[in-house]
Design a protein around this motif. Structure first.
Motif, PDB file in Angstrom:
ATOM      1  N   GLU A 120       0.813  -1.214   0.000  1.00 49.16           N
ATOM      2  CA  GLU A 120       0.000   0.000   0.000  1.00 49.16           C
ATOM      3  C   GLU A 120       0.845   1.261   0.000  1.00 49.16           C
ATOM      4  O   GLU A 120       0.422   2.292  -0.512  1.00 49.16           O
ATOM      5  N   ALA A 121       2.046   1.177   0.538  1.00 46.48           N
ATOM      6  CA  ALA A 121       2.909   2.357   0.592  1.00 46.48           C
ATOM      7  C   ALA A 121       3.381   2.787  -0.794  1.00 46.48           C
ATOM      8  O   ALA A 121       3.683   3.960  -1.007  1.00 46.48           O
ATOM      9  N   VAL A 122       3.446   1.864  -1.740  1.00 49.14           N
ATOM     10  CA  VAL A 122       3.987   2.198  -3.062  1.00 49.14           C
ATOM     11  C   VAL A 122       3.094   1.836  -4.230  1.00 49.14           C
ATOM     12  O   VAL A 122       3.389   2.215  -5.359  1.00 49.14           O
ATOM     13  N   ASP A 123       1.994   1.126  -4.014  1.00 45.68           N
ATOM     14  CA  ASP A 123       1.194   0.646  -5.139  1.00 45.68           C
ATOM     15  C   ASP A 123       0.671   1.768  -6.021  1.00 45.68           C
ATOM     16  O   ASP A 123       0.658   1.652  -7.242  1.00 45.68           O
ATOM     17  N   HIS A 124       0.256   2.863  -5.427  1.00 42.08           N
ATOM     18  CA  HIS A 124      -0.273   3.975  -6.214  1.00 42.08           C
ATOM     19  C   HIS A 124       0.828   4.651  -7.025  1.00 42.08           C
ATOM     20  O   HIS A 124       0.584   5.145  -8.115  1.00 42.08           O
ATOM     21  N   TRP A 125       2.044   4.663  -6.521  1.00 39.14           N
ATOM     22  CA  TRP A 125       3.172   5.219  -7.282  1.00 39.14           C
ATOM     23  C   TRP A 125       3.496   4.324  -8.481  1.00 39.14           C
ATOM     24  O   TRP A 125       3.779   4.823  -9.581  1.00 39.14           O
ATOM     25  N   ILE A 126       3.451   3.025  -8.262  1.00 39.75           N
ATOM     26  CA  ILE A 126       3.731   2.075  -9.348  1.00 39.75           C
ATOM     27  C   ILE A 126       2.678   2.213 -10.448  1.00 39.75           C
ATOM     28  O   ILE A 126       3.014   2.302 -11.640  1.00 39.75           O
ATOM     29  N   ALA A 127       1.405   2.234 -10.058  1.00 40.21           N
ATOM     30  CA  ALA A 127       0.330   2.354 -11.046  1.00 40.21           C
ATOM     31  C   ALA A 127       0.444   3.677 -11.807  1.00 40.21           C
ATOM     32  O   ALA A 127       0.296   3.707 -13.034  1.00 40.21           O
ATOM     33  N   LEU A 128       0.711   4.771 -11.093  1.00 42.65           N
ATOM     34  CA  LEU A 128       0.864   6.077 -11.743  1.00 42.65           C
ATOM     35  C   LEU A 128       2.012   6.057 -12.748  1.00 42.65           C
ATOM     36  O   LEU A 128       1.872   6.519 -13.881  1.00 42.65           O
ATOM     37  N   ALA A 129       3.148   5.508 -12.347  1.00 43.10           N
ATOM     38  CA  ALA A 129       4.315   5.480 -13.238  1.00 43.10           C
ATOM     39  C   ALA A 129       4.059   4.620 -14.474  1.00 43.10           C
ATOM     40  O   ALA A 129       4.321   5.059 -15.602  1.00 43.10           O
ATOM     41  N   LEU A 130       3.530   3.421 -14.291  1.00 44.30           N
ATOM     42  CA  LEU A 130       3.322   2.519 -15.430  1.00 44.30           C
ATOM     43  C   LEU A 130       2.248   3.036 -16.383  1.00 44.30           C
ATOM     44  O   LEU A 130       2.461   3.093 -17.599  1.00 44.30           O
ATOM     45  N   LEU A 131       1.105   3.421 -15.835  1.00 41.89           N
ATOM     46  CA  LEU A 131       0.027   3.891 -16.697  1.00 41.89           C
ATOM     47  C   LEU A 131       0.352   5.253 -17.301  1.00 41.89           C
ATOM     48  O   LEU A 131       0.024   5.518 -18.457  1.00 41.89           O
ATOM     49  N   GLY A 132       1.013   6.107 -16.532  1.00 40.52           N
ATOM     50  CA  GLY A 132       1.434   7.402 -17.072  1.00 40.52           C
ATOM     51  C   GLY A 132       2.410   7.232 -18.219  1.00 40.52           C
ATOM     52  O   GLY A 132       2.288   7.885 -19.261  1.00 40.52           O
ATOM     53  N   PHE A 133       3.374   6.336 -18.054  1.00 38.61           N
ATOM     54  CA  PHE A 133       4.355   6.071 -19.111  1.00 38.61           C
ATOM     55  C   PHE A 133       3.670   5.576 -20.378  1.00 38.61           C
ATOM     56  O   PHE A 133       3.907   6.096 -21.475  1.00 38.61           O
ATOM     57  N   LEU A 134       2.803   4.574 -20.231  1.00 38.90           N
ATOM     58  CA  LEU A 134       2.104   4.033 -21.398  1.00 38.90           C
ATOM     59  C   LEU A 134       1.210   5.097 -22.043  1.00 38.90           C
ATOM     60  O   LEU A 134       1.154   5.208 -23.268  1.00 38.90           O
ATOM     61  N   GLY A 135       0.517   5.893 -21.224  1.00 34.43           N
ATOM     62  CA  GLY A 135      -0.351   6.945 -21.749  1.00 34.43           C
ATOM     63  C   GLY A 135       0.418   8.007 -22.502  1.00 34.43           C
ATOM     64  O   GLY A 135       0.020   8.416 -23.602  1.00 34.43           O
ATOM     65  N   PHE A 136       1.544   8.465 -21.934  1.00 33.40           N
ATOM     66  CA  PHE A 136       2.351   9.479 -22.625  1.00 33.40           C
ATOM     67  C   PHE A 136       2.956   8.930 -23.913  1.00 33.40           C
ATOM     68  O   PHE A 136       3.062   9.653 -24.905  1.00 33.40           O
ATOM     69  N   GLN A 137       3.313   7.657 -23.926  1.00 37.38           N
ATOM     70  CA  GLN A 137       3.826   7.049 -25.148  1.00 37.38           C
ATOM     71  C   GLN A 137       2.750   7.031 -26.237  1.00 37.38           C
ATOM     72  O   GLN A 137       3.032   7.303 -27.403  1.00 37.38           O
ATOM     73  N   MET A 138       1.509   6.719 -25.835  1.00 37.04           N
ATOM     74  CA  MET A 138       0.417   6.724 -26.818  1.00 37.04           C
ATOM     75  C   MET A 138       0.162   8.134 -27.328  1.00 37.04           C
ATOM     76  O   MET A 138      -0.034   8.337 -28.527  1.00 37.04           O
ATOM     77  N   LEU A 139       0.158   9.104 -26.437  1.00 41.52           N
ATOM     78  CA  LEU A 139      -0.042  10.497 -26.860  1.00 41.52           C
ATOM     79  C   LEU A 139       1.057  10.942 -27.807  1.00 41.52           C
ATOM     80  O   LEU A 139       0.795  11.573 -28.830  1.00 41.52           O
ATOM     81  N   ARG A 140       2.280  10.626 -27.472  1.00 37.00           N
ATOM     82  CA  ARG A 140       3.418  11.010 -28.319  1.00 37.00           C
ATOM     83  C   ARG A 140       3.266  10.412 -29.716  1.00 37.00           C
ATOM     84  O   ARG A 140       3.460  11.094 -30.723  1.00 37.00           O
ATOM     85  N   GLY A 141       2.889   9.152 -29.773  1.00 38.13           N
ATOM     86  CA  GLY A 141       2.701   8.502 -31.063  1.00 38.13           C
ATOM     87  C   GLY A 141       1.535   9.071 -31.850  1.00 38.13           C
ATOM     88  O   GLY A 141       1.554   9.092 -33.078  1.00 38.13           O
ATOM     89  N   SER A 142       0.524   9.581 -31.152  1.00 37.06           N
ATOM     90  CA  SER A 142      -0.658  10.102 -31.843  1.00 37.06           C
ATOM     91  C   SER A 142      -0.401  11.444 -32.523  1.00 37.06           C
ATOM     92  O   SER A 142      -1.166  11.843 -33.384  1.00 37.06           O
ATOM     93  N   PHE A 143       0.655  12.120 -32.144  1.00 38.44           N
ATOM     94  CA  PHE A 143       0.960  13.419 -32.740  1.00 38.44           C
ATOM     95  C   PHE A 143       1.999  13.309 -33.845  1.00 38.44           C
ATOM     96  O   PHE A 143       2.696  14.262 -34.150  1.00 38.44           O
ATOM     97  N   GLY A 144       2.110  12.113 -34.420  1.00 37.49           N
ATOM     98  CA  GLY A 144       2.920  11.934 -35.611  1.00 37.49           C
ATOM     99  C   GLY A 144       4.397  11.684 -35.365  1.00 37.49           C
ATOM    100  O   GLY A 144       5.149  11.568 -36.308  1.00 37.49           O
ATOM    101  N   GLU A 145       4.802  11.584 -34.094  1.00 37.47           N
ATOM    102  CA  GLU A 145       6.197  11.243 -33.855  1.00 37.47           C
ATOM    103  C   GLU A 145       6.384   9.766 -34.171  1.00 37.47           C
ATOM    104  O   GLU A 145       5.457   9.078 -34.567  1.00 37.47           O
ATOM    105  N   ASP A 146       7.578   9.288 -33.964  1.00 37.79           N
ATOM    106  CA  ASP A 146       7.833   7.877 -34.232  1.00 37.79           C
ATOM    107  C   ASP A 146       6.766   7.017 -33.570  1.00 37.79           C
ATOM    108  O   ASP A 146       6.279   7.335 -32.490  1.00 37.79           O
ATOM    109  N   GLU A 147       6.455   5.940 -34.212  1.00 42.64           N
ATOM    110  CA  GLU A 147       5.473   5.014 -33.669  1.00 42.64           C
ATOM    111  C   GLU A 147       6.096   4.329 -32.458  1.00 42.64           C
ATOM    112  O   GLU A 147       6.883   3.408 -32.583  1.00 42.64           O
ATOM    113  N   VAL A 148       5.775   4.808 -31.260  1.00 44.27           N
ATOM    114  CA  VAL A 148       6.436   4.318 -30.057  1.00 44.27           C
ATOM    115  C   VAL A 148       5.630   3.278 -29.316  1.00 44.27           C
ATOM    116  O   VAL A 148       6.173   2.538 -28.517  1.00 44.27           O
ATOM    117  N   VAL A 149       4.347   3.222 -29.518  1.00 44.90           N
ATOM    118  CA  VAL A 149       3.521   2.249 -28.824  1.00 44.90           C
ATOM    119  C   VAL A 149       2.692   1.499 -29.857  1.00 44.90           C
ATOM    120  O   VAL A 149       2.125   2.094 -30.753  1.00 44.90           O
TER     121      VAL A 149
END
Length: 187
Positions: free
Chosen positions: A68-97
């Motif tokens: 419980e001390a770290v689960d929310h940090w792990i979820a934020l980091a993993l989902l944030g990373f995947l989400g930002f990768q999808m956003l980056r790819g959607s704006f025409g940059e290299d296909e990253v995800v």
């Protein structure tokens, strides 16, 4: 005759499945996977949602504080990373995800099921047999996730180029929701 624990476990299963369902729908809308790939994603989400509460049930109070001390940090980091990768790819940059596969599918399944670990602690309170309850949670998540992917596939053409952006924003918002609910609301 229906067991007294079945209805509460089914409600818990649907509540736990919500994050996985949102990610599955976004994947369907963005990448329009085949029925087989949809089933693979649904199975990964279902298994993660079924295994995590089993871990919570068996480890109980021994590890819940540490998780419980770290689960929310792990979820934020993993989902944030995947989400930002999808956003980056959607704006025409290299296909990253690409569609969730391999390691990224595993990370997404684990990130969306971290809260299920803590939910496993409640199974004894429901007088629910651990393996049956976890199988129900896994099955509900898999079925709802599969339906969400296929619904996303149908909605994807209507969303057009925005599907990947919507998916990226959804992943980030899910990560933020998990973080905020644990950090500030103590959930």
């Amino acid at each position: 005759m229906m067991s007294a624990w079945l209805i509460p476990v089914m409600i818990l299963a649907v509540a736990l499945a919500v994050d996985a369902v949102a990610v599955a729908a976004a994947q369907g809308a963005c990448y329009r996977p085949s029925a087989g790939r949809s089933a693979e994603m649904a199975l990964a989400f279902g298994l993660a949602q079924g295994v995590m509460p089993l871990g919570g049930f068996f480890l109980g109070a021994l590890a819940v504080g540490a998780v419980e001390a770290v689960d929310h940090w792990i979820a934020l980091a993993l989902l944030g990373f995947l989400g930002f990768q999808m956003l980056r790819g959607s704006f025409g940059e290299d296909e990253v995800v690409n569609p969730l596969r391999g390691r990224t599918l595993l990370l997404a399944a684990l990130a969306t099921s971290i809260d299920a670990f803590a939910a496993g602690l409640t199974l004894p309170l429901l007088d629910a047999p651990a393996f049956a309850a976890c199988a129900a949670i896994a099955g509900v998540t898999a079925l709802l996730s599969y339906a969400a992917v296929r619904l996303g596939v149908r909605a994807g053409p209507r969303l057009g180029d925005y599907a990947e952006r919507v998916g990226g924003v959804l992943l980030i918002l899910i990560g933020l929701r998990i973080f905020i609910s644990h950090q500030f609301l103590g959930a």
